[in-house]
Design a protein around this motif. Structure first.
Motif, mmCIF file in Angstrom:
data_model
loop_
_atom_site.group_PDB
_atom_site.id
_atom_site.type_symbol
_atom_site.label_atom_id
_atom_site.label_comp_id
_atom_site.label_asym_id
_atom_site.label_seq_id
_atom_site.Cartn_x
_atom_site.Cartn_y
_atom_site.Cartn_z
ATOM 1 N N PRO A 52 -8.082 -42.192 31.239
ATOM 2 C CA PRO A 52 -7.333 -40.981 30.883
ATOM 3 C C PRO A 52 -7.009 -40.107 32.089
ATOM 4 O O PRO A 52 -7.713 -40.131 33.101
ATOM 5 C CB PRO A 52 -8.287 -40.260 29.927
ATOM 6 C CG PRO A 52 -9.649 -40.711 30.352
ATOM 7 C CD PRO A 52 -9.479 -42.135 30.810
ATOM 8 N N ASP A 53 -5.922 -39.356 31.942
ATOM 9 C CA ASP A 53 -5.565 -38.303 32.907
ATOM 10 C C ASP A 53 -5.459 -38.793 34.341
ATOM 11 O O ASP A 53 -5.774 -38.068 35.290
ATOM 12 C CB ASP A 53 -6.595 -37.157 32.846
ATOM 13 C CG ASP A 53 -6.718 -36.577 31.444
ATOM 14 O OD1 ASP A 53 -5.685 -36.480 30.766
ATOM 15 O OD2 ASP A 53 -7.841 -36.239 31.035
ATOM 16 N N GLY A 54 -5.042 -40.016 34.523
ATOM 17 C CA GLY A 54 -4.867 -40.522 35.873
ATOM 18 C C GLY A 54 -6.157 -40.699 36.648
ATOM 19 O O GLY A 54 -6.149 -40.821 37.876
ATOM 20 N N MET A 55 -7.292 -40.718 35.956
ATOM 21 C CA MET A 55 -8.579 -40.897 36.640
ATOM 22 C C MET A 55 -8.719 -42.333 37.142
ATOM 23 O O MET A 55 -8.129 -43.253 36.592
ATOM 24 C CB MET A 55 -9.732 -40.627 35.667
ATOM 25 C CG MET A 55 -9.939 -39.187 35.290
ATOM 26 S SD MET A 55 -11.394 -39.079 34.194
ATOM 27 C CE MET A 55 -11.631 -37.302 34.163
ATOM 28 N N ASP A 56 -9.551 -42.491 38.197
ATOM 29 C CA ASP A 56 -9.978 -43.835 38.553
ATOM 30 C C ASP A 56 -11.425 -43.993 38.079
ATOM 31 O O ASP A 56 -12.054 -43.013 37.653
ATOM 32 C CB ASP A 56 -9.822 -44.109 40.054
ATOM 33 C CG ASP A 56 -10.654 -43.165 40.915
ATOM 34 O OD1 ASP A 56 -11.713 -42.680 40.444
ATOM 35 O OD2 ASP A 56 -10.261 -42.911 42.069
ATOM 36 N N GLY A 74 -0.841 -47.464 37.650
ATOM 37 C CA GLY A 74 -1.792 -48.301 36.925
ATOM 38 C C GLY A 74 -1.133 -49.094 35.827
ATOM 39 O O GLY A 74 -1.421 -50.279 35.634
ATOM 40 N N VAL A 75 -0.242 -48.446 35.085
ATOM 41 C CA VAL A 75 0.472 -49.142 34.016
ATOM 42 C C VAL A 75 1.361 -50.242 34.599
ATOM 43 O O VAL A 75 1.435 -51.351 34.060
ATOM 44 C CB VAL A 75 1.306 -48.149 33.190
ATOM 45 C CG1 VAL A 75 2.179 -48.885 32.182
ATOM 46 C CG2 VAL A 75 0.394 -47.155 32.470
ATOM 47 N N SER A 76 2.016 -49.950 35.720
ATOM 48 C CA SER A 76 2.864 -50.961 36.361
ATOM 49 C C SER A 76 2.037 -52.154 36.826
ATOM 50 O O SER A 76 2.465 -53.309 36.695
ATOM 51 C CB SER A 76 3.601 -50.349 37.559
ATOM 52 O OG SER A 76 4.469 -49.312 37.139
ATOM 53 N N ALA A 77 0.846 -51.876 37.365
ATOM 54 C CA ALA A 77 -0.031 -52.968 37.804
ATOM 55 C C ALA A 77 -0.450 -53.833 36.624
ATOM 56 O O ALA A 77 -0.514 -55.066 36.730
ATOM 57 C CB ALA A 77 -1.261 -52.388 38.506
ATOM 58 N N ALA A 78 -0.716 -53.186 35.480
ATOM 59 C CA ALA A 78 -1.087 -53.945 34.276
ATOM 60 C C ALA A 78 0.059 -54.836 33.828
ATOM 61 O O ALA A 78 -0.146 -55.996 33.445
ATOM 62 C CB ALA A 78 -1.477 -52.984 33.160
ATOM 63 N N GLU A 99 -9.216 -52.090 40.303
ATOM 64 C CA GLU A 99 -8.154 -52.312 41.279
ATOM 65 C C GLU A 99 -8.654 -52.381 42.716
ATOM 66 O O GLU A 99 -8.088 -53.091 43.531
ATOM 67 C CB GLU A 99 -7.101 -51.203 41.153
ATOM 68 C CG GLU A 99 -6.307 -51.251 39.863
ATOM 69 C CD GLU A 99 -5.205 -50.220 39.833
ATOM 70 O OE1 GLU A 99 -4.168 -50.427 40.503
ATOM 71 O OE2 GLU A 99 -5.365 -49.197 39.153
ATOM 72 N N GLY A 100 -9.688 -51.615 43.065
ATOM 73 C CA GLY A 100 -10.125 -51.555 44.452
ATOM 74 C C GLY A 100 -11.617 -51.710 44.607
ATOM 75 O O GLY A 100 -12.387 -51.499 43.672
ATOM 76 N N GLY A 124 -4.839 -44.533 34.599
ATOM 77 C CA GLY A 124 -3.885 -44.259 33.526
ATOM 78 C C GLY A 124 -2.567 -43.688 33.991
ATOM 79 O O GLY A 124 -1.805 -43.150 33.179
ATOM 80 N N ASP A 125 -2.263 -43.765 35.296
ATOM 81 C CA ASP A 125 -1.001 -43.230 35.799
ATOM 82 C C ASP A 125 0.078 -44.312 35.794
ATOM 83 O O ASP A 125 -0.139 -45.443 35.368
ATOM 84 C CB ASP A 125 -1.193 -42.653 37.208
ATOM 85 C CG ASP A 125 -1.793 -43.667 38.174
ATOM 86 O OD1 ASP A 125 -1.805 -44.878 37.842
ATOM 87 O OD2 ASP A 125 -2.254 -43.260 39.252
ATOM 88 N N VAL A 126 1.258 -43.938 36.285
ATOM 89 C CA VAL A 126 2.393 -44.866 36.286
ATOM 90 C C VAL A 126 2.074 -46.120 37.103
ATOM 91 O O VAL A 126 2.396 -47.237 36.699
ATOM 92 C CB VAL A 126 3.654 -44.169 36.845
ATOM 93 C CG1 VAL A 126 4.796 -45.176 37.001
ATOM 94 C CG2 VAL A 126 4.075 -43.029 35.929
#
Length: 642
Positions: A344-348, A317-321, A268-269, A313-315
Motif C-alpha cells: 500500500p501507499d507506494g511502500m517497499d 511496481g505495477v509495471s514490473a508485475a 525487487e531488490g 504499490g506504485d506505478v
C-alpha cells in the motif's frame, strides 16, 4: 555432466530412500510397514491432512497420490533442496561414500577456472568486509545504522565497503598474486580498450556479496553512498560465474526455510530481501535488477509451487508485475503458478516492516492476488468494451497471451476460465447499456425478476445449481462435458443455457463471446442475470450473502476444497439423471397398464434394478458429502500467510 547408470544405481543401493525422505517427513504408523519397505506420510510437497505420499524402498521410488509428485533419491534432493541434478548426485555420492569419476579434461578446465574466479571473489569479499569495519567505512556504517540493520545481519550478509579509490581493490588482489586479467574476468576490475591501466569497478559503495546456490561469492551489488552517485545500485557484469538472468539473491539461505514454510516471497531488490530476512522472514529471495526471465521463473518453483511476488504499490511496481506476467505465462505448468502482492501507499517491504511489523507484512501477503486475477486486472484496467470491435480486441489480447502457454492442460484451463469471465463481463456491459437512461432495479430486485420469469419445475433448484456451478467452475463442465451435454433438463431456458455453455467449451478458440452474449433473448438474459449476480452485482453492493448460487449451495461461502466441490457437482448430476430415470420408469408402468408384453416387463425390471442401485449410490454419496461438509464448517478459518 553425464553420469553412468551404474554409478547412480550404486548410490541408490547404498542409501535407503526411506532414510533420505524420513529427514523431511514423519511416517504414518498405521499405514507404514517397514519390514516390506512400504512407507506412508503426509506429502512434503503440498499441504494435506491424510497421508498420500508413498515411498517404496524395494523400487527406490516415491509417489504422492494427491499432487502427483514422484521420483527417486536424486529427484527428491533436487526438489527439496533446490539443487541441480549434478549437484544432487555429488551430494548423495558424498553421503554414500561413492567416488565420482573425474570430469573430462575440458570440463575440468572450466570448473578449475570457475573455482579460481570464485576464490578471487572471496578475496574481494574479505577486502570489502575489512574496509567496512575500518576508518574508511564510517560512512557505510552510518548508512546501515540509519537503515536499521543489526550487527548480526551485517555479519550474515557480509556487508562491505569499496573505498572511493581508483585501484584499492586492484592493488590488494595484485599483492596476493592475482593477475589483472583474472580480476577483470571476475567482474571486479575494468580494463580500458585503449591499453590504459585497469581500475576498480566498485568505488565509494556499500558492498553486498551475491552468492550462488552453493553459497560461494560469485558477484557483488554496490549501493552508492553519494546523493549524486549514479547508478544508485550497481551489480557485477556477466561473468563465467554470474548470470543475472538465472541467479536469485539469497537463494542459498532461502532454500531450507522456503521448504519448511511451503512458500517463498520474491522482492525487487536485495536491500528489501535483507530487511525481511532480519525481520525473521527467511524464505525471501530477490531478483538482481533485471526483469524476470523464464530461467528465474522455473528456478523460483524449486522454492515453492506458488511464490508470492511482492512489488511496491506504485506505478513502477505495477509495471514490473505486468512485465513478470509475460515472462511467466509461457512456462506455466500444472500445479505451479505465482501470486502478486502490491504494497500500500507506494511502500517497499522495508518501509512496511518498520511501520507495521512482521504481522502487518504477513497480512499484506495474505491479500496476494492469484496470477489469473492479476492478468484479468491488467487487461481490463486499460480496456473499453463499448463497441464490438473493442470487445474483440480485448478477447484477442487474452487469446494471444494464453496462446503463449506451452502446457496444454494449463492453457485449456485458462481458456475456459477467461472465456466464462469475459461472458460475464460482456453480458453485464450489454445489460447496463440497455438500461442506460432508465431506472435500474437493484441486484436483489433483479434476482426476483429472474425467478418470476423462469418457469419452475420439480428440478428447478438442482438444474439451476448445476448451471451455476458450471459458470463459476468451468473446469467441472469441461471434465464432464459429454455427461453435462446430455443432461435431461426439464426447463426450456435451462436447456438453452446448457447448449450455450457447451458451445463455449466445445469451440473454445473460435466462439466469439461477444456474439453469444448479444444474441440472448430477454428470458435468457434474466436467467443469466441471476447466474452472474454473484460476481457482477451483489459483491459490489456488499450483498454477496444473497447470491443465488451461494444461497443454493451455502457451503461455497466456506471456500471448500476443489475436490469437494467436484464431488458435490457429480452428485447433483446423479440426482438429475435419477429423476429422469424415475420419470422413464413411470412412463413404462403407465404404458404397461394398457399393454404389457415380455419385452415391456424385462424393460421395467431392468429400470427398477438400475433405479434401486442409483438410489443407494446417491444416498451413500449424500451421506459422505454431508460428513465432509460438517468437517469443513467446523474447521477453523485459514490463517493469513506466514
Amino acid at each position: 555432466m553425464r553420469f553412468e547408470p551404474r554409478l547412480l544405481d550404486e548410490i541408490r543401493a547404498r542409501l535407503t530412500l526411506s532414510d533420505l525422505v524420513g529427514r523431511r517427513v514423519t511416517w504414518d504408523r498405521r499405514k507404514t510397514q517397514p519390514g516390506k519397505g512400504d512407507f506412508w506420510a503426509c506429502c512434503p510437497f503440498h499441504q494435506e491432512k491424510s497421508p498420500s505420499f508413498h515411498v517404496d524402498d524395494r523400487r527406490n521410488r516415491y509417489k504422492c497420490f494427491g499432487c502427483g509428485a514422484s521420483g527417486d533419491h536424486f529427484t527428491f534432493v533436487c526438489e527439496t533442496e533446490g539443487l541441480s541434478f549434478p549437484e544432487s548426485v555429488e551430494r548423495l555420492a558424498e553421503q554414500a561414500g561413492v567416488a565420482l569419476p573425474a570430469p573430462d579434461p575440458q570440463a575440468a578446465r572450466r570448473e578449475k577456472k570457475r573455482a579460481g574466479l570464485a576464490e578471487i571473489c572471496e578475496m574481494a569479499a574479505r577486502f570489502f568486509e575489512a574496509e567496512f569495519t575500518g576508518s574508511r567505512g564510517a560512512g557505510a556504517r552510518d548508512y546501515t545504522a540509519k537503515r536499521g540493520l543489526k550487527s548480526e545481519t551485517l555479519s550474515e550478509f557480509r556487508f562491505g565497503f569499496a573505498p572511493d579509490s581508483r585501484d584499492a581493490l586492484k592493488s590488494y588482489l595484485a599483492a596476493k598474486g592475482v593477475p589483472e586479467a583474472d580480476m577483470a574476468e571476475a567482474g571486479l576490475v575494468i580494463r580500458p580498450d585503449d591499453g590504459r591501466p585497469g581500475y576498480d569497478r566498485f568505488r565509494g559503495r556499500l558492498m553486498i556479496p551475491i552468492h550462488d546456490e552453493r553459497g560461494r561469492v560469485v558477484a557483488f551489488g554496490g549501493r552508492t553512498l553519494s546523493p549524486e552517485g549514479q547508478p544508485k545500485y550497481l551489480n557485477s557484469p556477466e561473468t563465467p560465474l554470474f548470470h543475472k538472468g538465472v541467479m536469485l539473491f539469497n537463494a542459498h539461505r532461502a532454500r531450507e526455510p522456503a521448504f519448511k514454510a511451503g512458500e517463498a516471497v520474491v522482492v525487487e531488490g536485495y536491500m528489501d530481501a535483507i530487511a525481511l530476512w532480519q525481520a525473521g522472514i527467511h524464505h525471501v529471495l530477490a531478483s538482481l535488477g533485471t526483469a524476470f526471465t523464464e530461467d528465474q521463473v522455473v528456478r523460483l518453483w524449486k522454492f515453492a509451487p506458488e511464490p508470492v511476488i511482492c512489488f511496491d504499490g506504485d506505478v513502477a511496481g505495477v509495471s514490473a508485475a505486468h512485465r513478470a506476467i509475460d515472462r511467466i505465462f509461457p512456462v506455466l505448468k500444472s500445479g505451479y503458478s505465482f501470486q502478486f502482492s502490491f504494497l500500500p501507499d507506494g511502500m517497499d517491504p522495508d518501509d512496511l516492516i518498520k511501520e507495521r511489523g512482521v504481522d502487518g507484512f504477513r497480512q499484506e501477503m495474505g491479500k496476494a492476488q492469484a496470477l489469473f486475477d492479476a492478468v484479468w486486472e491488467r487487461e481490463i484496467s486499460v480496456s473499453r468494451i463499448d463497441t464490438p470491435e473493442r470487445k474483440a480486441a480485448l478477447e484477442k489480447r487474452f487469446d494471444d497471451l494464453i496462446g503463449t502457454i506451452r502446457d496444454d492442460r494449463v492453457k485449456r484451463r485458462y481458456q475456459l476460465d477467461l472465456k466464462f469471465k469475459l461472458s460475464n463481463l460482456f453480458f453485464e456491459q450489454s445489460r447496463q447499456t440497455r438500461r442506460d437512461g432508465k431506472k435500474s432495479p437493484d441486484a436483489a430486485s433483479g434476482l426476483g425478476i429472474a425467478r418470476e420469469r423462469v418457469a419452475a419445475s420439480d428440478d428447478f433448484g438442482t438444474e439451476r445449481l448445476v448451471l451455476g456451478l458450471c459458470m463459476r467452475f468451468p473446469h467441472l463442465l469441461d471434465r464432464n462435458f459429454e455427461r453435462f451435454a446430455g443432461l435431461p433438463f426439464t426447463n426450456t431456458l435451462h436447456r438453452q443455457l446448457r447448449d450455450i455453455l457447451c458451445r463455449i467449451v466445445d469451440d473454445l478458440e473460435a466462439a466469439p463471446i461477444a456474439d453469444l452474449t448479444s444474441s440472448f433473448d430477454e428470458p435468457l438474459r434474466d436467467i443469466m442475470q441471476e447466474m452472474m449476480l454473484e460476481t457482477i452485482g451483489l459483491q459490489e453492493q456488499g450483498k454477496a450473502e444473497f447470491s443465488a448460487l451461494n444461497h443454493r449451495f451455502p457451503l461455497l461461502k466456506s471456500n471448500p476444497p476443489e475436490d469437494f466441490v467436484e464431488a458435490a457437482y457429480l452428485h447433483f448430476l446423479d440426482l438429475l439423471e435419477l429423476n429422469a430415470l424415475e420419470e422413464e420408469l413411470t412412463g413404462e408402468l403407465t404404458t404397461a397398464d394398457e399393454h404389457l408384453d415380455e419385452h415391456s416387463w424385462a424393460r421395467i425390471q431392468a429400470l427398477t434394478q438400475d433405479l434401486s442401485r442409483r438410489r443407494e449410490e446417491c444416498a451413500r454419496d449424500e451421506a459422505d458429502l454431508a460428513e465432509r461438509a460438517r468437517k469443513i464448517r467446523s474447521a477453523p478459518p485459514v490463517a493469513a500467510a506466514q
